[in-house]
Design a protein around this motif. Structure first.
Motif, mmCIF file in Angstrom:
data_model
loop_
_atom_site.group_PDB
_atom_site.id
_atom_site.type_symbol
_atom_site.label_atom_id
_atom_site.label_comp_id
_atom_site.label_asym_id
_atom_site.label_seq_id
_atom_site.Cartn_x
_atom_site.Cartn_y
_atom_site.Cartn_z
ATOM 1 N N GLU A 1 -9.323 5.476 1.600
ATOM 2 C CA GLU A 1 -9.145 4.249 1.551
ATOM 3 C C GLU A 1 -9.591 3.403 -0.002
ATOM 4 N N ALA A 2 -10.790 4.166 -0.179
ATOM 5 C CA ALA A 2 -11.334 3.730 -1.462
ATOM 6 C C ALA A 2 -10.275 3.806 -2.569
ATOM 7 N N GLN A 3 -9.711 5.133 -2.646
ATOM 8 C CA GLN A 3 -8.889 5.673 -3.668
ATOM 9 C C GLN A 3 -7.614 4.640 -3.645
ATOM 10 N N ARG A 4 -6.925 4.498 -2.554
ATOM 11 C CA ARG A 4 -6.030 3.420 -2.384
ATOM 12 C C ARG A 4 -6.306 2.132 -3.215
ATOM 13 N N GLU A 5 -7.440 1.488 -2.860
ATOM 14 C CA GLU A 5 -7.881 0.311 -3.577
ATOM 15 C C GLU A 5 -8.089 0.452 -5.002
ATOM 16 N N MET A 6 -8.548 1.452 -5.361
ATOM 17 C CA MET A 6 -8.806 1.756 -6.741
ATOM 18 C C MET A 6 -7.527 1.728 -7.449
ATOM 19 N N GLU A 7 -6.560 2.099 -6.890
ATOM 20 C CA GLU A 7 -5.199 2.370 -7.716
ATOM 21 C C GLU A 7 -4.190 1.150 -7.270
ATOM 22 N N ILE A 8 -4.619 -0.082 -6.877
ATOM 23 C CA ILE A 8 -3.825 -1.219 -6.670
ATOM 24 C C ILE A 8 -3.415 -1.871 -7.988
ATOM 25 N N LYS B 1 1.028 -1.202 0.156
ATOM 26 C CA LYS B 1 0.034 -0.019 -0.155
ATOM 27 C C LYS B 1 0.853 1.077 -0.013
ATOM 28 N N THR B 2 1.780 1.364 1.072
ATOM 29 C CA THR B 2 2.886 2.312 0.973
ATOM 30 C C THR B 2 3.703 2.359 -0.364
ATOM 31 N N TRP B 3 4.139 1.354 -0.823
ATOM 32 C CA TRP B 3 4.903 1.326 -1.869
ATOM 33 C C TRP B 3 4.324 2.017 -2.984
ATOM 34 N N SER B 4 2.981 1.598 -3.277
ATOM 35 C CA SER B 4 2.076 2.088 -4.530
ATOM 36 C C SER B 4 2.461 3.577 -4.308
ATOM 37 N N SER C 1 17.287 17.980 -15.037
ATOM 38 C CA SER C 1 18.279 18.775 -15.365
ATOM 39 C C SER C 1 18.019 20.282 -14.961
ATOM 40 N N ASP C 2 19.174 21.090 -14.997
ATOM 41 C CA ASP C 2 18.921 22.563 -14.737
ATOM 42 C C ASP C 2 18.467 23.223 -16.168
ATOM 43 N N LEU C 3 17.690 24.320 -16.132
ATOM 44 C CA LEU C 3 17.170 24.670 -17.362
ATOM 45 C C LEU C 3 18.193 25.861 -17.760
ATOM 46 N N LYS C 4 17.982 26.044 -19.014
ATOM 47 C CA LYS C 4 18.840 27.168 -19.747
ATOM 48 C C LYS C 4 19.157 28.691 -18.837
ATOM 49 N N GLY C 5 17.713 29.077 -18.781
ATOM 50 C CA GLY C 5 17.743 30.489 -17.978
ATOM 51 C C GLY C 5 17.596 30.174 -16.622
ATOM 52 N N GLY C 6 18.136 29.310 -15.804
ATOM 53 C CA GLY C 6 18.011 29.077 -14.287
ATOM 54 C C GLY C 6 16.871 28.338 -14.201
ATOM 55 N N GLY C 7 16.648 27.629 -12.920
ATOM 56 C CA GLY C 7 15.688 26.748 -12.547
ATOM 57 C C GLY C 7 16.039 25.533 -13.190
ATOM 58 N N ALA C 8 14.869 24.544 -13.068
ATOM 59 C CA ALA C 8 15.254 23.181 -13.125
ATOM 60 C C ALA C 8 14.000 22.196 -13.259
ATOM 61 N N ILE C 9 14.098 21.035 -13.709
ATOM 62 C CA ILE C 9 13.010 19.974 -13.766
ATOM 63 C C ILE C 9 13.167 18.806 -13.008
ATOM 64 N N TYR C 10 12.322 18.612 -12.041
ATOM 65 C CA TYR C 10 12.333 17.380 -11.181
ATOM 66 C C TYR C 10 11.343 16.418 -11.656
ATOM 67 N N GLN C 11 11.706 15.275 -11.715
ATOM 68 C CA GLN C 11 10.622 14.265 -12.159
ATOM 69 C C GLN C 11 10.528 13.398 -10.648
ATOM 70 N N PHE C 12 9.173 13.009 -10.349
ATOM 71 C CA PHE C 12 8.614 12.326 -9.266
ATOM 72 C C PHE C 12 8.391 11.114 -9.793
ATOM 73 N N VAL C 13 9.294 9.906 -9.279
ATOM 74 C CA VAL C 13 8.871 8.537 -9.914
ATOM 75 C C VAL C 13 8.037 7.829 -8.990
ATOM 76 N N ARG C 14 6.964 7.281 -9.374
ATOM 77 C CA ARG C 14 6.111 6.594 -8.399
ATOM 78 C C ARG C 14 6.675 5.151 -9.003
ATOM 79 N N LEU C 15 7.622 4.468 -8.298
ATOM 80 C CA LEU C 15 8.080 3.131 -8.572
ATOM 81 C C LEU C 15 7.302 1.994 -8.565
ATOM 82 N N GLY C 16 6.280 2.290 -7.587
ATOM 83 C CA GLY C 16 5.240 0.979 -7.301
ATOM 84 C C GLY C 16 4.054 0.882 -8.274
ATOM 85 N N LYS C 17 4.010 2.146 -9.020
ATOM 86 C CA LYS C 17 2.961 2.345 -9.912
ATOM 87 C C LYS C 17 3.283 2.653 -11.463
#
Lengths: 375, 78
Positions: free
Chosen positions: A360-367, A101-104, A113-129
């Motif tokens: 709780e129902a949302q968690r179950e739906m996303e299993i 449940k928590t892994w999901s 990466s950093d962006l050309k004019g300053g700033g950056a892009i971050y990716q959020f990897v949801r490994l479980g899903k």
């Protein structure tokens, strides 16, 4: 001997580092067959906890002593019990806090990466899903793309980076996971953007995201260009950020392409999918870096845990971009499709605001896995 | 629906693995062919009880859900 608890973040590090690991998964066999912790150097043993109530002797010989052993179950109760039993037999083992449940729900932030004019892009990897969300940061502002329902993760990250979330985008109406987009926008005062063709049935207000829209983030003016690219859904929209990054949503992945059938319209949408992949994307620079909304298998992860690849490399290597015959393409994306994601119809309704299940129902739906792609 | 049970156990409010631990203990007290009725609220209990019964040769005769409570009738293996 002892039982040590690992958090989902601890296990995520092991997966990204491709560490050797032995997982004793004590969920029932159907649950294990459907979905498990994936990793390149993970060895598995699946024996349901209820077959071990009289003792773990039958499996002791099958558990290695030369690598880390992690006991996993659905919600932690059974893995704790089995891990204690193994410890009583003289073994050192780990068990996963909060179970699958928590892994999901775990999101691992990775800097793209950093962006050309300053700033950056971050990716959020949801490994479980296999879900990927993004935050684009410039100056004191941020935009979030394809947020998962765990909105605290994005709010906490923005606070840590000292930025305020100004815009929240969904590339399309998701069918495999519950979007956190609308809630995140409401909670932060940001503008929520959704393609209007995917939003005809939504019950809340949103800003229509249309081809050619340009949104600026921060003082250094990071441009986000919307590019209409239907096929997975009729509204699916890609983004080009800072003239360098192509956010493909669920249209194009690293080793697969989007499936057109999750709204029951495969035959209608297959031509759109082909047009997006074989014409619209072909007109773009091959030097763009593709950032998709999903991955399917952990071999799609780069060394640092990110999921990103040059568009030109995908044109050369992704099978779904290299099917010359239109009929063959049609049959690939409309026949012999993988099973549809768990509860996908309810998930679509939730993302439209038509139903509001409790947490709780949302968690179950996303299993289970996301299954948005065809290979 | 109802079914005549030889024993009823209440596992409501208990999280995995307790519903099965209780069920197994109760089953040990029954004779072959007798019927155990189990009440549980854990969502995972249905798939787990089904798989557990099958692996032990017991027969899951029927199951139902009433107001969030899952009720199972399991016949002990002959």
């Amino acid at each position: 001997m002892s039982v040590t608890t690992w958090t989902a973040a601890d296990v995520a590090k092991k997966v990204i580092n491709k560490d050797e690991l032995f997982i004793l998964d004590v969920r029932n066999q159907d649950a294990f067959a459907d979905w498990k912790i994936e990793g390149e150097n993970i060895e598995y043993l699946n024996v349901p906890y209820f077959e071990l109530l009289d003792g773990v002797e039958p499996i002791i010989d099958k558990i290695p002593t030369d690598k880390d052993v992690l006991v996993v179950c659905a919600k932690e109760g059974s893995s704790e019990m089995i891990a204690e039993m193994l410890s009583d037999e003289g073994m050192d083992v780990y068990q996963l806090q909060g179970g699958m449940k928590t892994w999901s729900e775990h999101l691992e932030p990775v800097k793209i990466s950093d962006l050309k004019g300053g700033g950056a892009i971050y990716q959020f990897v949801r490994l479980g899903k296999g879900c990927l969300s993004y935050m684009v940061i410039s100056g004191k502002e941020a935009a979030v793309i394809d947020a998962t329902r765990m909105t605290d993760v994005f709010k906490d990250f923005a606070e840590k980076m000292g930025v305020s979330i100004q815009h929240v985008f969904d590339t399309h109406l998701h069918a495999d996971h519950i979007s956190g987009g609308k809630n995140l926008a409401d909670e932060t005062g940001a503008t929520y953007w959704l393609p209007p063709k995917d939003a005809v049935e939504v019950t809340f207000s949103y800003e229509p995201l249309e081809d050619g829209n340009q949104i600026t983030i921060g003082e250094t003016a990071i441009q986000i260009h919307a590019l209409y690219s239907p096929g997975h859904t009729i509204g699916s929209t890609s983004f080009i950020v800072d003239d360098t990054y192509l956010f493909t949503g669920d249209i194009l992945f690293i080793d697969s392409i989007g499936r057109p059938d999750l709204a029951g319209k495969a035959e209608d949408w297959v031509a759109d999918l082909r047009e997006s992949l074989y014409s619209r994307y072909r007109e773009l620079s091959e030097e763009l870096t593709v950032l998709p909304a999903h991955f399917m298998i952990t071999s799609e992860l780069n060394e640092d845990g990110s999921v990103a690849e040059r568009l030109g490399t995908l044109f050369a290597r992704n099978h779904g971009l290299n099917i010359k015959d239109e009929d063959e393409f049609r049959s690939l994306v409309t026949e012999n499709l993988p099973p549809q994601p768990n509860a996908y119809d309810e998930i679509r309704k939730t993302n439209m605001g038509k139903i509001v299940p409790n947490e709780e129902a949302q968690r179950e739906m996303e299993i289970g896995p996301n299954r948005c792609a065809v290979r | 629906m109802t079914m005549k049970a030889d024993m009823v156990i209440d596992a409501k409010g208990l999280a995995c693995p307790m519903p099965i631990v209780r069920t197994k203990k109760a089953m040990n007290q029954l004779e072959a062919g007798q019927i155990l009725e189990v009440h549980a609220t854990d969502k995972g209990s249905k798939s787990d009880l089904t798989a557990w019964a099958k692996s032990g040769g017991h027969e899951l005769l029927d199951d139902t859900e009433q107001d969030g409570v899952f009720i199972f009738w399991i016949k002990k293996a002959e």
